[in-house]
Design an enzyme around this catalytic site. Structure first.
Site, PDB file in Angstrom:
ATOM      1  N   HIS A  37      31.050 -43.924  -9.211  1.00  0.00           N
ATOM      2  CA  HIS A  37      30.041 -42.906  -8.914  1.00  0.00           C
ATOM      3  C   HIS A  37      29.173 -42.959  -7.744  1.00  0.00           C
ATOM      4  O   HIS A  37      28.706 -42.289  -7.116  1.00  0.00           O
ATOM      5  CB  HIS A  37      29.070 -42.870 -10.159  1.00  0.00           C
ATOM      6  CG  HIS A  37      29.773 -42.846 -11.574  1.00  0.00           C
ATOM      7  ND1 HIS A  37      30.230 -41.504 -11.785  1.00  0.00           N
ATOM      8  CD2 HIS A  37      29.865 -43.472 -12.521  1.00  0.00           C
ATOM      9  CE1 HIS A  37      30.801 -41.518 -12.986  1.00  0.00           C
ATOM     10  NE2 HIS A  37      30.806 -42.627 -13.341  1.00  0.00           N
ATOM     11  N   ASP A  70       3.184 -27.186 -10.180  1.00  0.00           N
ATOM     12  CA  ASP A  70       2.249 -26.156  -9.749  1.00  0.00           C
ATOM     13  C   ASP A  70       1.435 -25.388 -11.019  1.00  0.00           C
ATOM     14  O   ASP A  70       1.614 -26.344 -12.092  1.00  0.00           O
ATOM     15  CB  ASP A  70       3.387 -24.904  -9.266  1.00  0.00           C
ATOM     16  CG  ASP A  70       4.162 -24.387 -10.094  1.00  0.00           C
ATOM     17  OD1 ASP A  70       4.088 -24.562 -11.400  1.00  0.00           O
ATOM     18  OD2 ASP A  70       4.783 -23.248  -9.769  1.00  0.00           O
ATOM     19  N   CYS A  93       7.509 -27.313 -12.701  1.00  0.00           N
ATOM     20  CA  CYS A  93       6.880 -25.768 -12.502  1.00  0.00           C
ATOM     21  C   CYS A  93       7.623 -24.922 -13.766  1.00  0.00           C
ATOM     22  O   CYS A  93       7.623 -25.679 -14.818  1.00  0.00           O
ATOM     23  CB  CYS A  93       7.692 -25.345 -11.006  1.00  0.00           C
ATOM     24  SG  CYS A  93       9.484 -24.912 -11.001  1.00  0.00           S
ATOM     25  N   HIS A 135      25.302 -41.166 -13.450  1.00  0.00           N
ATOM     26  CA  HIS A 135      26.241 -40.649 -12.628  1.00  0.00           C
ATOM     27  C   HIS A 135      26.042 -40.355 -11.474  1.00  0.00           C
ATOM     28  O   HIS A 135      26.454 -40.613 -10.305  1.00  0.00           O
ATOM     29  CB  HIS A 135      27.369 -39.690 -13.441  1.00  0.00           C
ATOM     30  CG  HIS A 135      28.041 -40.223 -14.448  1.00  0.00           C
ATOM     31  ND1 HIS A 135      28.755 -39.526 -15.269  1.00  0.00           N
ATOM     32  CD2 HIS A 135      28.016 -41.650 -14.941  1.00  0.00           C
ATOM     33  CE1 HIS A 135      29.530 -40.034 -16.197  1.00  0.00           C
ATOM     34  NE2 HIS A 135      29.025 -41.365 -16.085  1.00  0.00           N
ATOM     35  N   THR A 159      10.071 -23.178 -14.369  1.00  0.00           N
ATOM     36  CA  THR A 159      11.459 -23.226 -14.572  1.00  0.00           C
ATOM     37  C   THR A 159      12.112 -24.710 -14.459  1.00  0.00           C
ATOM     38  O   THR A 159      13.138 -25.043 -14.722  1.00  0.00           O
ATOM     39  CB  THR A 159      12.604 -22.281 -14.164  1.00  0.00           C
ATOM     40  OG1 THR A 159      12.135 -22.516 -12.746  1.00  0.00           O
ATOM     41  CG2 THR A 159      12.096 -20.959 -14.532  1.00  0.00           C
TER      42      THR A 159
HETATM   43  C1  RB5 Z   1       5.387 -19.484 -10.732  1.00  0.00           C
HETATM   44  O1  RB5 Z   1       5.086 -18.346 -11.494  1.00  0.00           O
HETATM   45  C2  RB5 Z   1       6.771 -19.758 -11.052  1.00  0.00           C
HETATM   46  O2  RB5 Z   1       7.651 -19.259 -10.236  1.00  0.00           O
HETATM   47  C3  RB5 Z   1       7.155 -21.457 -10.820  1.00  0.00           C
HETATM   48  O3  RB5 Z   1       6.241 -22.136 -11.518  1.00  0.00           O
HETATM   49  C4  RB5 Z   1       8.549 -21.722 -10.945  1.00  0.00           C
HETATM   50  O4  RB5 Z   1       9.145 -21.380 -11.951  1.00  0.00           O
HETATM   51  C5  RB5 Z   1       9.417 -21.733  -9.510  1.00  0.00           C
HETATM   52  O5  RB5 Z   1      10.574 -21.812  -9.461  1.00  0.00           O
END
Ligand code: RB5
Length: 145
Positions: free
Chosen positions: A132, A7, A64, A97, A66
């Site tokens: 596994h 994203d 993304c 695994h 996180t």
């Molecule tokens: C976008 O601001 C953020 O929410 C997205 O990149 C991501 O971290 C969502 O899990």
């Protein structure tokens, strides 16, 4: 073939990952997004994950902010085992695994150098099978409940 998706939060890191894959001779298909304009990560996670489900791609790298939204989405697609990794040990074990077929990265969490090492470790590790496989089969069985 590696499925790629990001994203806006992951766009910049994804450009570096693509350059790294180019340098190392990996083939990939990029499912977007293609700019830093704000967008909805599930749209791209679903497209890349479906390409693995239908056999067009073998593995995926989704980025993304996180890595979490990408993983939650990808793991809803049957056949996908997505792992959010912030260290190389987890990247290796997710393949060895868990037979993870999708790596998710958080561009706002993990710096460039480490992210590329995680990518290398993920792509360079095979599933170990054996005990596994039995465990992964138990996860797969949930999909037909
Ligand atoms: C976008 O601001 C953020 O929410 C997205 O990149 C991501 O971290 C969502 O899990």
């Amino acid at each position: 073939m590696i499925a790629l998706a990001c994203d806006h939060g992951g766009f910049e890191l994804m450009q570096q990952v693509k350059a790294h894959l180019d340098e190392n001779g990996f083939e990939y298909k990029d499912f977007g997004t293609f700019s830093e304009e704000s967008c909805d990560y599930p749209e791209y996670a679903i497209a890349a994950s479906q390409s693995i489900k239908n056999g067009e791609c073998d593995l995926g790298i989704l980025i993304c902010g996180t890595g979490i939204g990408m993983a939650i989405t990808a793991n809803k697609v049957p056949g996908i085992r997505a792992a959010t990794c912030t260290d190389t040990y987890s990247a290796q074990m997710s393949r060895q695994h868990n037979n993870a077929n999708v790596l998710t990265l958080g561009a706002r969490v993990t710096g460039l150098g480490l992210a590329l090492m995680i990518v290398d470790r993920f792509l360079g590790t095979e599933f170990e099978g054996g005990r596994h496989a039995r465990r992964v089969d138990m996860i797969i069985a949930l999909e037909s409940d």
